[in-house]
Design a protein around this motif. Structure first.
Motif: not given
Length: 206
Positions: A168-183
């Motif tokens: 959910n939104d909470r999950f992705w807001s935490l998982a994407r804290r890593h600066p290279k999550a999208n890469d």
């Protein structure tokens, strides 16, 4: 159990002693000099097997080539040795556990507390899995050779599942804290595509 799936949308602290670049010529690999008329000023060096390819301009003098050998090649050797040490360190379950602890402290305020973090050869269709009820995290051995920042995002993803089981939104807001999550997601998409298309697939036409 929550599988890691690539979202469409600081590395671990090195406790090893600082590396000193090899000084003895006997420790240096074979250097193959490749001259190119297309190169004007740039010089590069990279490993090809156990040899180092030193790409230089066609007009480079012998003295310049020797200077580049003594300055660039030791750096390339040192870089590979650091990468090999990092790979050996993280290839153990203890290394994976330390990475998880550091990621939890850095990005999740230490709130994710796994009971076990281990490599698994059974993760063939997923990069990792987490069981919130037991705190157990498994990471696919297929990730043993990926860059540190890619592995970190997978471990962080599973750590977040200990706090939020659903994507959910909470999950992705935490998982994407890593600066290279999208890469990392794009990197893993590429790995998955290569696994599914070992022959490279058919060429596209217009």
């Amino acid at each position: 159990m929550s599988p890691f799936r690539s979202p469409r949308n600081t590395q671990p602290r090195n406790t090893q002693p600082r590396h000193t670049e090899p000084q003895s010529p006997s420790e240096m690999p074979e250097v193959i000099v490749q001259r190119s008329a297309r190169r004007k000023k740039t010089v590069s060096a990279h490993f090809s097997g156990e040899s180092v390819i030193l790409a230089v301009p066609q007009s480079a003098t012998r003295r310049e080539v020797e200077q580049w050998k003594t300055t660039l090649v030791p750096k390339i050797v040192a870089k590979r040795e650091r990468a090999q040490r990092n790979a050996r360190r993280r290839s153990t379950d203890d290394g994976l556990w330390r990475m998880a602890q550091e990621l939890s402290a850095t990005y999740l305020d230490g709130k994710a507390r796994p009971t076990e973090v281990k490599w698994s050869s059974r993760q063939n269709t997923r990069w990792g899995s987490a069981t919130p009820s037991t705190g157990v995290i498994r990471i696919s051995t297929r990730l043993a050779t990926v860059p540190d920042w890619v592995l970190e995002t997978v471990v962080l993803h599973e750590l977040v599942h200990l706090l939020e089981s659903h994507h959910n939104d909470r999950f992705w807001s935490l998982a994407r804290r890593h600066p290279k999550a999208n890469d990392a997601a794009q990197f893993l998409d590429g790995v998955a595509w290569a696994d599914a298309n070992p022959r490279g697939g058919s060429a596209a036409t217009v």
